[in-house]
Each structure stands twice: as C-alpha cells, then as structure tokens.
Design a protein around this motif. Structure first.
Motif, PDB file in Angstrom:
ATOM      1  N   GLU A  13       0.829  -1.208  -0.078  1.00  0.00           N
ATOM      2  CA  GLU A  13      -0.011   0.050  -0.007  1.00  0.00           C
ATOM      3  C   GLU A  13       1.094   1.333  -0.135  1.00  0.00           C
ATOM      4  O   GLU A  13       0.618   2.285  -0.801  1.00  0.00           O
TER       5      GLU A  13
ATOM      6  N   ARG B  19       2.464   1.745  -3.536  1.00  0.00           N
ATOM      7  CA  ARG B  19       1.569   2.160  -4.560  1.00  0.00           C
ATOM      8  C   ARG B  19       0.981   3.510  -4.294  1.00  0.00           C
ATOM      9  O   ARG B  19       0.953   4.347  -5.198  1.00  0.00           O
ATOM     10  N   LYS B  20       0.981   4.021  -3.110  1.00  0.00           N
ATOM     11  CA  LYS B  20       0.402   5.335  -2.967  1.00  0.00           C
ATOM     12  C   LYS B  20       1.630   6.398  -3.136  1.00  0.00           C
ATOM     13  O   LYS B  20       1.505   7.385  -3.426  1.00  0.00           O
TER      14      LYS B  20
ATOM     15  N   ARG C  56      -4.340  -5.273  -2.340  1.00  0.00           N
ATOM     16  CA  ARG C  56      -3.696  -4.079  -1.838  1.00  0.00           C
ATOM     17  C   ARG C  56      -2.703  -3.258  -2.884  1.00  0.00           C
ATOM     18  O   ARG C  56      -2.152  -2.332  -2.879  1.00  0.00           O
ATOM     19  N   GLY C  57      -2.432  -4.359  -4.351  1.00  0.00           N
ATOM     20  CA  GLY C  57      -1.657  -3.489  -5.235  1.00  0.00           C
ATOM     21  C   GLY C  57      -0.403  -4.626  -5.726  1.00  0.00           C
ATOM     22  O   GLY C  57       0.196  -4.238  -6.656  1.00  0.00           O
TER      23      GLY C  57
ATOM     24  N   SER D 238      -3.253   3.062  -8.445  1.00  0.00           N
ATOM     25  CA  SER D 238      -2.209   2.123  -8.824  1.00  0.00           C
ATOM     26  C   SER D 238      -2.494   1.193  -9.870  1.00  0.00           C
ATOM     27  O   SER D 238      -1.822   1.203 -10.792  1.00  0.00           O
TER      28      SER D 238
ATOM     29  N   LEU E  81      -5.491   3.400  -4.060  1.00  0.00           N
ATOM     30  CA  LEU E  81      -5.328   1.974  -4.027  1.00  0.00           C
ATOM     31  C   LEU E  81      -6.047   1.803  -5.454  1.00  0.00           C
ATOM     32  O   LEU E  81      -6.411   2.609  -6.326  1.00  0.00           O
ATOM     33  N   ARG E  82      -5.855   0.519  -5.789  1.00  0.00           N
ATOM     34  CA  ARG E  82      -6.331  -0.063  -7.046  1.00  0.00           C
ATOM     35  C   ARG E  82      -7.997   0.489  -7.299  1.00  0.00           C
ATOM     36  O   ARG E  82      -8.767   0.113  -6.385  1.00  0.00           O
TER      37      ARG E  82
END
Length: 448
Positions: A68, A71-72, A97-98, A336, A372-373
């Motif tokens: 997380e 990706r952030k 979560r990515g 992401s 997030l996604r």
C-alpha cells in the motif's frame, strides 16, 4: 541484447534471500536485497528496479502494508508477493492491496523463474502509452491507426483540414498533432471555440477591429487570424458559425487576407486553418444551414474521429494514459491500477461523452479509491448497473452478448474482489444471485 533486469528481494529470512538471489542471478538478473519492508521502501525511494519480490510476514511493517505504501507513492514496478502462510484469502488480499502476483512458500524454482519472467515482460504503463500515442492522442485500434496515418500524411502540407467527430473524442488534440508535425510547429497554435461566442464577439475575435468600430472599441486590436501568423488557427465547432460570418470565413480562406471590423483595408495573413465540428456538415448544407462553398473550402482533407464505443479495444490503453496523468497531477495519492472487473465494466459502457467522459470517470474513481486499485465499486452507478433498478434482464443481456471467456474471467474477478461472497459478486457484476449461480455452474466455477 536485452540488458539485465534489476530485482529487489525483500524477506527477513536470510536463507531465502540468498537462495532466491542465486537462482535469479543464474537467470541473468541483477539482484539486491533488503531484510525488512522499511528498508525496502527507503531503497525504492532512491533507486529504480524492474521487479520486487516481497515477503508478506516480516517484523515491523508487513508486506501488505508495504504494498500500500509503495503504490501510494506512485511505484509502478511489478510486485510479486511471497508468503509461507499462503491461503486463497491472503492471496486475494495481497492483490487487492496492489501486488501483481502471489506465490506460496516453498516456491518451486521453475515456477518462480517463470513468474518473474512473466512479470518482467510487463512494460511500464508510461512506455505502453507512449507507443500507442500520437501527440496527446492515444489508441492502437485499427480505427485510430487510420486516424494517426491521416494526420502524418496531411501535417507536412499547407492543406486546410476538417476534423469531424462527436463531442469529447479529442478533436482539438488531433488539431494540435497536425500543427506539431507540420513545418509550422515553431509558430503559435491558436484555438477558438466558435460555439462559445456570440456572433458579434466572434467576428471581432477572429478578424480584429479598429478603434471606434463599435461601443467599447477604444483601440485597434488584431484578431486571432493575425495572432496565429506563421502557425495554425483551430476553429472548433465551425458548424455553429452563422451564415453571415461563414461568408467572411470563406473570403479569408480564398484570399488569405482579413479585414478588421470597422476597417476597409484588407491585411494578408499567413496561417493554416484546421476546423472541427461535431455536426455532419453535408447534412447542414442540405438543410441550408451551412454554405456549400465554404464546406468545400474546409473539406479538402477530412479526418473522422471515431467515437469511443466504436474503438473499445483502446479503452485499456486510454485507462493507462489517464492513470499516468493522474499520477503526474496527484503524486501523493495516485491510483495504482484498475481491477479486471472495473476494466470490464469500463469496456461495456457506451461512453456518450467519449474520451472526455472516460477521463472524468477515472478521476472521480481514483478519488474514491484513495490511491489504491480502482475497483468496480468505485465507478459511477450508471456504469456498474447500466440496466438500473427493477431486475436483471437488461444487465444479463449485456453478459450474454460477450464471449464466454470474457464472462468467465469477469465472474472470477468479481468473486476475487468479493472475497468469495456470491451475493457481493452478483452485486458487483450487476446480475441476480440466481443468474450468477447458473453462470458459475455453466462455466464449472466452484468445481475446481
């Protein structure tokens, strides 16, 4: 020869780090290691890697949290999550979560090598977007390849170009591409929205005026034709120009000179004209709303921009382009990726507002996704549930019209997103639980 790819292994198990590192080096990769997630995050802030192998359970920050965080921060590098406590739930959670893929320990060496090779083949979104772009236009469908080829053909000439397409298809982007690929690229690109100005104002804006020509004209002012000298003037929505003003436009195109409002002296202009409209000008001519002679002056080289619903194959690339732009604009909280289910819903929508609507939807969804996604639930209700309330008849027909392979993939993606809950999956898919159960049975889902 392909250069070695850089891989970062993040695991608190030293034996696993060393053995996996040796395996990947034998495959020709460059390998570096981190003993915990905090060290990995710091390392990835400073250096670029082509792939990250990330353990799920580590002291301090765990792998899920690390995904997380990365990706952030806008990391687009593929992440392969590995855990000795692998279950379907943990695998699904890591993907939510990515992470890009999940493997359970002990990992078979051949399987690991294959997965690493597969993930390394995924080029960064920025590269894919650049390869499928002409200027700021994006597309790799046959329809857009024809548009790009037309732009390349006409750009080096001085020919007037007419661009026709629905609102939101990117007509101004196409006009800019014509300008940028022409010998006039060093000159100005001057756009004007002909539909956004009253007739008298538009006339003064285009041709300029002299002092005293009308109330408020306290000084001479050059028009946009003069301002675009040496460059390109883009007349957007030219189909909305009044018949009286069309006569003046025709004279400019014929004589290459303008006469400012209130003046009797014509002035030569060196400008290329690209015009655009969402209207069918041939139909407007037949209805007496557009001058036939002006139409033929504009329609020397026409480029028709297809609506988005006619080039659905471009939607994944357009989505990537939108996410790249959002990451550039919002580096603190970038989206992401887009889940398989969300992508299917985006491809199924008819997009009456075309690319402009798609980009607006993704910007809104990115805010809801909080970096997030983007999942199906983050999309507007009209896209999640095009059939509206009152049963699933309209929604079911949308699934029946698609291929079995696509429908099966969408159902599996929805079940993953819903963590196995059939009620939630049916809601995400926009169908009843009965329909979902029947289609799962048809596809053998649940028997595996």
């Amino acid at each position: 020869m392909t250069p070695p790819r850089r891989i970062l292994i993040v695991d608190d198990d030293r034996t696993f780090r060393l053995s996996t590192g040796e395996l990947l080096r034998q495959d020709g990769h460059e390998v570096e290691m981190a003993a915990d997630a905090a060290e990995a995050v710091a390392t990835l802030d400073q250096a670029r890697y082509d792939l990250v192998l990330l353990d799920m359970r580590m002291p301090g920050m765990d792998g899920l949290t690390a995904v997380e965080v990365l990706r952030k921060r806008g990391l687009g590098t593929p992440i392969l999550m590995i855990s000795g406590f692998g279950t379907i739930d943990t695998a699904v959670e890591s993907l939510h979560r990515g992470a890009d893929h999940f493997l359970s320990k002990p990992v078979d060496p051949d399987l690991l090598s294959a997965r690493v090779a597969e993930l390394l083949e995924r080029r960064p979104a920025e590269e894919r977007v650049r390869e499928g772009a002409l200027g700021s236009m994006v597309g790799h469908s046959s329809a857009m390849r024809e548009v790009f080829e037309a732009v390349r053909q006409v750009a080096p000439t001085e020919t007037t170009v007419l661009v026709q397409g629905e609102t939101g298809t990117g007509k101004e982007l196409l006009a800019r591409a014509v300008h940028d690929l022409s010998d006039r690229a060093g000159g100005p690109f001057v756009p004007v929205n002909c539909a956004g100005l009253a007739e008298g104002v538009l006339e003064s804006e285009l041709f300029g005026h002299v002092r005293g020509a009308f109330t408020g004209a306290v000084a001479d002012r050059e028009g946009l034709f003069a301002a675009a000298r040496g460059g390109t003037l883009f007349l957007d929505e030219v189909g909305d120009v009044s018949l009286a003003l069309q006569q003046r436009l025709l004279r400019v195109l014929q004589e290459r000179e303008v006469t400012p409002v209130g003046s009797s002296r014509a002035r030569k202009v060196d400008v290329r004209v690209v015009a655009a409209t969402h209207r069918d000008l041939r139909d407007e001519v037949a209805r007496g709303r557009f001058r036939e002679d002006l139409y033929y002056r504009l329609d020397i080289f026409r480029i028709d921009v297809p609506p988005l619903r006619a080039r659905r194959a471009d939607i994944p690339l357009l989505v990537e382009a939108a996410l790249v732009r959002l990451r550039e604009r919002s580096p603190r909280d970038p989206p992401s990726a887009v889940s398989p289910l969300a992508m299917r819903l985006l491809r199924a929508h008819d997009w009456p507002g075309n690319v402009r609507e798609l980009f607006a939807v993704l910007e809104s969804a990115a805010i809801r996704a909080r970096g997030l996604r983007i999942e199906g639930q983050h999309l507007p209700a009209a896209i999640r549930d095009p059939g509206g309330e009152g049963g699933d008849g309209g929604r079911e027909s949308r699934y029946q019209a698609s291929s079995d392979a696509d429908e099966r993939a969408a159902i599996l993606a929805a079940l993953d997103e819903a963590a196995g809950s059939r009620s939630r999956a049916a809601e995400l898919l926009g169908m009843s639980r009965t329909t979902l159960w029947r289609r799962m049975r048809d596809f053998g889902i649940g028997e595996e």
